[in-house]
Scaffold this motif. Structure first.
Motif, PDB file in Angstrom:
ATOM      1  N   CYS A 179       0.817  -1.213   0.000  1.00  0.00           N
ATOM      2  CA  CYS A 179       0.000   0.000   0.000  1.00  0.00           C
ATOM      3  C   CYS A 179       0.855   1.270   0.000  1.00  0.00           C
ATOM      4  O   CYS A 179       1.868   1.351   0.711  1.00  0.00           O
ATOM      5  CB  CYS A 179      -0.922   0.023   1.214  1.00  0.00           C
ATOM      6  SG  CYS A 179      -2.160  -1.280   1.208  1.00  0.00           S
ATOM      7  N   ASN A 196      -3.432 -13.278   0.036  1.00  0.00           N
ATOM      8  CA  ASN A 196      -3.901 -11.959  -0.405  1.00  0.00           C
ATOM      9  C   ASN A 196      -2.738 -10.978  -0.576  1.00  0.00           C
ATOM     10  O   ASN A 196      -1.767 -10.997   0.189  1.00  0.00           O
ATOM     11  CB  ASN A 196      -4.889 -11.384   0.606  1.00  0.00           C
ATOM     12  CG  ASN A 196      -6.181 -12.167   0.650  1.00  0.00           C
ATOM     13  OD1 ASN A 196      -6.421 -13.019  -0.202  1.00  0.00           O
ATOM     14  ND2 ASN A 196      -7.027 -11.895   1.626  1.00  0.00           N
ATOM     15  N   ASP A 198      -2.100  -6.661  -1.414  1.00  0.00           N
ATOM     16  CA  ASP A 198      -2.783  -5.361  -1.426  1.00  0.00           C
ATOM     17  C   ASP A 198      -1.853  -4.281  -1.974  1.00  0.00           C
ATOM     18  O   ASP A 198      -0.798  -4.014  -1.406  1.00  0.00           O
ATOM     19  CB  ASP A 198      -3.220  -5.007   0.004  1.00  0.00           C
ATOM     20  CG  ASP A 198      -4.176  -3.823   0.047  1.00  0.00           C
ATOM     21  OD1 ASP A 198      -4.283  -3.095  -0.964  1.00  0.00           O
ATOM     22  OD2 ASP A 198      -4.818  -3.618   1.092  1.00  0.00           O
ATOM     23  N   THR A 200      -3.140  -1.113  -2.682  1.00  0.00           N
ATOM     24  CA  THR A 200      -3.974   0.079  -2.574  1.00  0.00           C
ATOM     25  C   THR A 200      -3.147   1.368  -2.575  1.00  0.00           C
ATOM     26  O   THR A 200      -2.168   1.494  -1.824  1.00  0.00           O
ATOM     27  CB  THR A 200      -4.824   0.030  -1.289  1.00  0.00           C
ATOM     28  OG1 THR A 200      -5.701  -1.104  -1.358  1.00  0.00           O
ATOM     29  CG2 THR A 200      -5.667   1.292  -1.143  1.00  0.00           C
ATOM     30  N   SER A 219      -6.600 -10.100  -4.615  1.00  0.00           N
ATOM     31  CA  SER A 219      -5.670  -9.009  -4.909  1.00  0.00           C
ATOM     32  C   SER A 219      -6.426  -7.694  -5.005  1.00  0.00           C
ATOM     33  O   SER A 219      -7.538  -7.640  -5.543  1.00  0.00           O
ATOM     34  CB  SER A 219      -4.901  -9.281  -6.206  1.00  0.00           C
ATOM     35  OG  SER A 219      -5.787  -9.640  -7.253  1.00  0.00           O
ATOM     36  N   THR A 220      -5.815  -6.636  -4.487  1.00  0.00           N
ATOM     37  CA  THR A 220      -6.452  -5.321  -4.459  1.00  0.00           C
ATOM     38  C   THR A 220      -5.522  -4.278  -5.073  1.00  0.00           C
ATOM     39  O   THR A 220      -4.357  -4.172  -4.684  1.00  0.00           O
ATOM     40  CB  THR A 220      -6.780  -4.915  -3.009  1.00  0.00           C
ATOM     41  OG1 THR A 220      -7.659  -5.883  -2.434  1.00  0.00           O
ATOM     42  CG2 THR A 220      -7.468  -3.557  -2.985  1.00  0.00           C
ATOM     43  N   ALA A 222      -6.942  -1.028  -5.513  1.00  0.00           N
ATOM     44  CA  ALA A 222      -7.848   0.118  -5.361  1.00  0.00           C
ATOM     45  C   ALA A 222      -7.064   1.432  -5.339  1.00  0.00           C
ATOM     46  O   ALA A 222      -6.063   1.568  -4.632  1.00  0.00           O
ATOM     47  CB  ALA A 222      -8.661  -0.020  -4.073  1.00  0.00           C
ATOM     48  N   VAL A 240     -10.463  -9.878  -7.651  1.00  0.00           N
ATOM     49  CA  VAL A 240      -9.481  -8.815  -7.819  1.00  0.00           C
ATOM     50  C   VAL A 240     -10.221  -7.485  -7.882  1.00  0.00           C
ATOM     51  O   VAL A 240     -11.282  -7.378  -8.490  1.00  0.00           O
ATOM     52  CB  VAL A 240      -8.623  -9.036  -9.088  1.00  0.00           C
ATOM     53  CG1 VAL A 240      -9.492  -9.202 -10.323  1.00  0.00           C
ATOM     54  CG2 VAL A 240      -7.636  -7.898  -9.284  1.00  0.00           C
ATOM     55  N   ASP A 241      -9.657  -6.478  -7.239  1.00  0.00           N
ATOM     56  CA  ASP A 241     -10.317  -5.180  -7.093  1.00  0.00           C
ATOM     57  C   ASP A 241      -9.435  -4.075  -7.659  1.00  0.00           C
ATOM     58  O   ASP A 241      -8.337  -3.836  -7.158  1.00  0.00           O
ATOM     59  CB  ASP A 241     -10.597  -4.942  -5.596  1.00  0.00           C
ATOM     60  CG  ASP A 241     -11.154  -3.560  -5.303  1.00  0.00           C
ATOM     61  OD1 ASP A 241     -11.520  -2.836  -6.251  1.00  0.00           O
ATOM     62  OD2 ASP A 241     -11.237  -3.201  -4.107  1.00  0.00           O
ATOM     63  N   ASP A 243     -10.944  -0.994  -8.155  1.00  0.00           N
ATOM     64  CA  ASP A 243     -11.855   0.140  -7.959  1.00  0.00           C
ATOM     65  C   ASP A 243     -11.087   1.442  -7.760  1.00  0.00           C
ATOM     66  O   ASP A 243     -10.204   1.537  -6.891  1.00  0.00           O
ATOM     67  CB  ASP A 243     -12.752  -0.098  -6.738  1.00  0.00           C
ATOM     68  CG  ASP A 243     -13.754  -1.210  -6.967  1.00  0.00           C
ATOM     69  OD1 ASP A 243     -13.793  -1.725  -8.093  1.00  0.00           O
ATOM     70  OD2 ASP A 243     -14.491  -1.566  -6.020  1.00  0.00           O
TER      71      ASP A 243
END
Length: 462
Positions: A179, A196, A198, A200, A219-220, A222, A240-241, A243
């Protein structure tokens, strides 16, 4: 993350000042410690630090030595079966994962003694079972962790890597956190995330390569900013994100496999439409139908955009989302418009303006209503003052209703009302009104077709 930026024109994670000890300050005020004082970086560079700013500058022999020290240290205590399995996963020799010799361990200790001269080795030497922490670290030299086994959870929160970073072929066996990382060019090619991961609000301002990457866990990405990104041949085994992410340039998912849902809700594709050619979709795909989030169509990107939107339209059909399917059809039409000749361009523009490329109900209905109203006013005025022509008595008795009825009959000529009720009236009209009545009939048929098309597409009456 602080909202007060020293330089509003730069992203929060941008480095605005560096110091002699190797530390740095981010644009959002966060202070970063030098990589040379991070135990995990020291362990990754036992044989020496890399130099240069591009992949061609990397010393492969030096990296192989560093990888051996790392894997031998991190895999101590593992059984032979697990080491054999990991050697295949990492595409490295089995000997790479074997326990370090006494001589090699002494070299590790020597490296840490130099890096932390005043510390107790027991306090600074990373334990294979201790989570990897690279939080708020500034790395000015290349960070090369290619082929590394990372059997513990890892965190690179708010780290900054000013040169390249290479995690290609590495295996993250536990949860990973990247992140708010600010990085230049990063490689994750053929790496594996077994749990997971991340990313972000990470900023890959030089590009990121996830080609052939295995995302076994969720997985993210964002609100991540990606300058140039490749996810070709990657596999997403869990949701998966993306966004709110921003893809500044190319976003390629060629032959990628989505075994679960993928969300691109609020995702912005600034210059190029994403390429999903050959991708396999086995779950829900979410995209935002906001044209402002998609690249402005130009002659330079229209050809690639047409292919991309054609595939996206197929993806929408595969997941049974007709609204999304028609949105991508409209985007595809915009690309065709940019590529068409002058005459065809005019047709595309008219089709888009008056029918929103076949999805609008209100636009053709408004045109039909306008034709009807204009005709009603013109015929009403004529029936009140027929300019020397005789009009039937029933028409003269109610010129307003007669004008409304005749205009309606002309616009919807296929109903046959003109012949049934206004045949004698049409014969007596002046030539100008006869021409106008003919135009009503022609345009009435065209816009009624567009109205029916919009109703069918809007309500899926297929």
């Amino acid at each position: 993350m602080s909202e007060r930026l020293e330089n509003p024109e730069l992203p929060p994670g941008a480095i605005v000042e560096t110091f002699e000890d190797g530390s740095a300050r981010r644009n959002d005020g966060v202070m970063l410690t030098p990589a040379s004082k991070n135990p995990w970086y020291v362990l990754a560079t036992v044989a020496g630090e890399q130099e240069g700013t591009s992949p061609s500058d990397i010393d492969d022999d030096l990296h192989a030595k560093n990888r051996r020290f790392w894997n031998g240290w991190m895999c101590q205590g593992m059984d032979d079966a697990l080491r054999a399995s990991l050697s295949k996963t990492l595409s490295v020799p089995k000997t790479d994962l074997a326990p370090l010799s006494a001589t090699q361990i002494s070299k590790v200790e020597e490296r840490f003694s130099i890096a932390f001269p005043e510390a107790n080795l027991e306090d600074v030497l990373p334990k294979p079972s201790t989570p990897l922490r690279f939080d708020r670290v500034y790395a000015s030299a290349p960070l090369i962790l290619s082929g590394f086994c990372i059997p513990v959870s890892s965190s690179f929160h708010q780290a900054s890597i000013s040169s390249i970073a290479d995690f290609s072929g590495s295996c993250f066996m536990e949860h990973s956190l990247f992140c708010e990382v600010n990085a230049k060019l990063v490689f994750f090619q053929a790496s594996q995330f077994l749990k997971n991961v991340d990313f972000t609000e990470t900023h890959f301002h030089g590009g990121v390569i996830f080609r052939q990457t295995q995302f076994v866990g969720g997985s993210t990405f964002a609100r991540t900013k990606l300058q140039f990104s490749l996810f070709d041949y990657s596999q997403f085994g869990a949701p998966v994100d993306f966004d709110g992410a921003i893809f500044e340039s190319n976003a390629s998912f060629t032959d990628a496999v989505f075994k679960a849902s993928a969300s691109f809700n609020g995702t912005k594709f600034r210059n190029n439409a994403p390429n999903f050619s050959g991708s396999k979709i086995n779950g829900e795909m979410i995209f935002t139908e906001d044209v402002d989030l998609w690249p402005t169509v130009t002659k330079s990107n229209a050809s690639a955009g047409k292919r991309a939107y054609t595939r996206l339209r197929q993806v929408a059909a595969e997941i049974y989302d007709p609204d999304l399917e028609h949105f991508f059809l409209r985007q595809e039409m915009r690309c065709k418009e940019a590529l068409a000749g002058r005459f065809e361009t005019g047709l595309f523009v008219l089709y888009r303006k008056f029918a929103d490329s076949g999805i609008s109900v209100m636009r053709p209905a408004a045109v039909l209503a306008g034709l009807w109203a204009l005709g009603a006013a013109m015929f009403w005025g004529y029936f009140l003052a027929p300019m020397g022509h005789d009009v039937p008595e029933r028409v003269a008795a109610s010129p307003g209703w007669s004008g409304i009825g005749l205009s309606f009959a002309n616009v919807f000529a296929f109903l046959g009302l003109s012949r049934a009720f206004f045949a004698e009236v049409l014969v007596g009209l002046p030539i100008s009104l006869k021409y106008f009545a003919g135009l009503q009939t022609v345009f009435g048929a065209v816009f009624f077709f567009l109205l029916a098309l919009g109703l069918r597409n809007r309500f899926r009456l297929k």
